[in-house]
Scaffold this motif. Structure first.
Motif, PDB file in Angstrom:
ATOM      1  N   MET A   1       4.535  30.390  41.950  1.00 22.42           N
ATOM      2  CA  MET A   1       3.337  30.601  42.763  1.00 22.42           C
ATOM      3  C   MET A   1       2.414  30.142  41.973  1.00 22.42           C
ATOM      4  SD  MET A   1       3.142  31.787  45.768  1.00 22.42           S
ATOM      5  CE  MET A   1       4.045  32.560  47.076  1.00 22.42           C
ATOM      6  N   CYS A   2       1.442  29.353  42.754  1.00 18.80           N
ATOM      7  CA  CYS A   2       0.183  28.583  42.069  1.00 18.80           C
ATOM      8  C   CYS A   2      -1.106  29.630  41.794  1.00 18.80           C
ATOM      9  CB  CYS A   2      -0.196  27.415  42.779  1.00 18.80           C
ATOM     10  SG  CYS A   2      -1.417  27.584  44.101  1.00 18.80           S
ATOM     11  N   SER A   3      -0.919  30.602  42.535  1.00 16.92           N
ATOM     12  CA  SER A   3      -2.112  31.720  42.327  1.00 16.92           C
ATOM     13  C   SER A   3      -1.910  32.283  41.070  1.00 16.92           C
ATOM     14  CB  SER A   3      -2.219  32.676  43.502  1.00 16.92           C
ATOM     15  OG  SER A   3      -0.973  33.349  43.756  1.00 16.92           O
ATOM     16  N   SER A   4      -0.660  32.831  40.818  1.00 15.31           N
ATOM     17  CA  SER A   4      -0.342  33.597  39.372  1.00 15.31           C
ATOM     18  C   SER A   4      -0.292  32.622  38.269  1.00 15.31           C
ATOM     19  CB  SER A   4       1.330  34.001  39.596  1.00 15.31           C
ATOM     20  OG  SER A   4       2.018  33.191  39.985  1.00 15.31           O
ATOM     21  N   THR A   5       0.105  31.255  38.436  1.00 13.92           N
ATOM     22  CA  THR A   5      -0.447  30.253  37.282  1.00 13.92           C
ATOM     23  C   THR A   5      -1.623  30.093  37.210  1.00 13.92           C
ATOM     24  OG1 THR A   5       1.839  28.851  38.109  1.00 13.92           O
ATOM     25  CG2 THR A   5       0.309  28.021  36.695  1.00 13.92           C
ATOM     26  N   CYS A   6      -2.486  29.965  38.038  1.00 10.61           N
ATOM     27  CA  CYS A   6      -3.953  29.798  38.121  1.00 10.61           C
ATOM     28  C   CYS A   6      -4.677  31.356  37.186  1.00 10.61           C
ATOM     29  CB  CYS A   6      -4.841  29.943  39.185  1.00 10.61           C
ATOM     30  SG  CYS A   6      -6.327  29.655  39.159  1.00 10.61           S
ATOM     31  N   LYS A   8      -2.869  33.228  35.189  1.00 15.07           N
ATOM     32  CA  LYS A   8      -2.432  33.167  33.746  1.00 15.07           C
ATOM     33  C   LYS A   8      -3.420  32.112  33.053  1.00 15.07           C
ATOM     34  CE  LYS A   8       2.482  34.110  34.484  1.00 15.07           C
ATOM     35  NZ  LYS A   8       3.845  33.795  34.030  1.00 15.07           N
ATOM     36  N   CYS A   9      -3.997  30.907  33.613  1.00 12.74           N
ATOM     37  CA  CYS A   9      -4.572  29.875  32.886  1.00 12.74           C
ATOM     38  C   CYS A   9      -5.927  30.754  32.457  1.00 12.74           C
ATOM     39  CB  CYS A   9      -4.693  29.037  33.674  1.00 12.74           C
ATOM     40  SG  CYS A   9      -3.255  27.857  33.541  1.00 12.74           S
ATOM     41  N   GLY A  71       1.575  37.298  37.238  1.00 12.31           N
ATOM     42  CA  GLY A  71       3.006  36.467  37.956  1.00 12.31           C
ATOM     43  C   GLY A  71       4.215  37.235  37.416  1.00 12.31           C
ATOM     44  N   GLN A 173     -11.113  34.254  39.618  1.00 13.48           N
ATOM     45  CA  GLN A 173     -10.050  34.897  39.765  1.00 13.48           C
ATOM     46  C   GLN A 173      -9.959  36.295  41.185  1.00 13.48           C
ATOM     47  OE1 GLN A 173      -7.012  35.019  39.041  1.00 13.48           O
ATOM     48  NE2 GLN A 173      -6.223  36.892  39.726  1.00 13.48           N
ATOM     49  N   ASN A 176      -9.111  33.720  43.796  1.00 14.62           N
ATOM     50  CA  ASN A 176      -7.820  33.441  43.832  1.00 14.62           C
ATOM     51  C   ASN A 176      -7.058  34.502  44.248  1.00 14.62           C
ATOM     52  OD1 ASN A 176      -5.350  32.203  42.874  1.00 14.62           O
ATOM     53  ND2 ASN A 176      -5.525  33.291  40.927  1.00 14.62           N
ATOM     54  N   SER A 180      -4.655  34.628  47.724  1.00 10.16           N
ATOM     55  CA  SER A 180      -3.323  34.955  47.418  1.00 10.16           C
ATOM     56  C   SER A 180      -2.808  36.092  48.347  1.00 10.16           C
ATOM     57  CB  SER A 180      -3.177  35.214  45.842  1.00 10.16           C
ATOM     58  OG  SER A 180      -1.739  35.553  45.922  1.00 10.16           O
TER      59      SER A 180
END
Length: 196
Positions: A1-6, A8-9, A71, A173, A176, A180
């Motif tokens: 999922m892109c929200s969890s990647t975001c 993490k960043c 994530g 976040q 985000n 999500s």
């Protein structure tokens, strides 16, 4: 999922910011690398508020850890919404810590450094409402510690900028995580109706 990647960043970016805040705060205790002023309690009052060590530093490790594990936890069956809600709470703790650092740094810049002048130890710029920041010629009123105005202005400005970046990251976040949760529930309903 892109929200969890975001997430993490965002979490990974908080760690260097927190470490830099801690270093900047520690340096404030040693103007020009000298320890005598801390020992004599001849430092600006706001140095003792531990803004960079606690607010912009230690407080930021909790949101950083939560953001970086979002994530992993979401895939372990805990429920994506609950995990993202937890990251919102962690982000709000981060906003509180970095906001504290930001506000105290701004107050310290406004009041100016505590230094030895021809009239004794005092805050020579406290009534200037921060105008001394644009008038470097007035900085020579501080006789000791040497270059204390430059030292304080530089380090408190660094704390101000870093904590401002931390606030922005935590707010991102929050957005985000809320998106999500909303999109996740919409997507799961859509998948359910397609399977039916």
């Amino acid at each position: 999922m892109c929200s969890s990647t975001c997430a993490k960043c965002l979490g990974a970016s908080l760690i260097p910011l927190a470490l830099c805040c801690m270093v900047a705060n520690i340096l404030l205790y040693f103007p020009n690398g000298e320890t005598q002023y801390a020992e004599e309690d001849s430092l600006t009052l706001y140095v003792w508020f531990f803004t960079g060590i606690a607010g912009g530093g230690i407080f930021m490790f909790l949101p950083a850890a939560v953001f970086m594990t979002v994530g992993d936890c979401a895939n372990d069956g805990y429920g994506r919404s609950c995990v993202m809600f937890g990251s919102v709470l962690a982000a709000l703790i981060g906003v509180a810590g970095s906001g504290y650092c930001f506000i105290v740094s701004a107050l310290a810049l406004n009041k100016g450094p505590y230094c030895l002048t021809s009239l004794g130890w005092m805050y020579p710029f406290q009534d200037s409402n921060g105008r001394y920041l644009t008038d470097p010629d007035s900085w020579f009123v501080c006789l000791s510690p040497a270059h204390v105005v430059v030292w304080n202005v530089t380090l408190f400005s660094i704390l101000l900028v870093l904590s401002g970046m931390e606030v922005i990251i935590c707010v991102i976040q929050v957005i985000n995580a809320l998106l999500s949760c909303l999109c996740g529930s919409c997507c799961s309903k859509e998948n359910y109706s397609m399977n039916a």
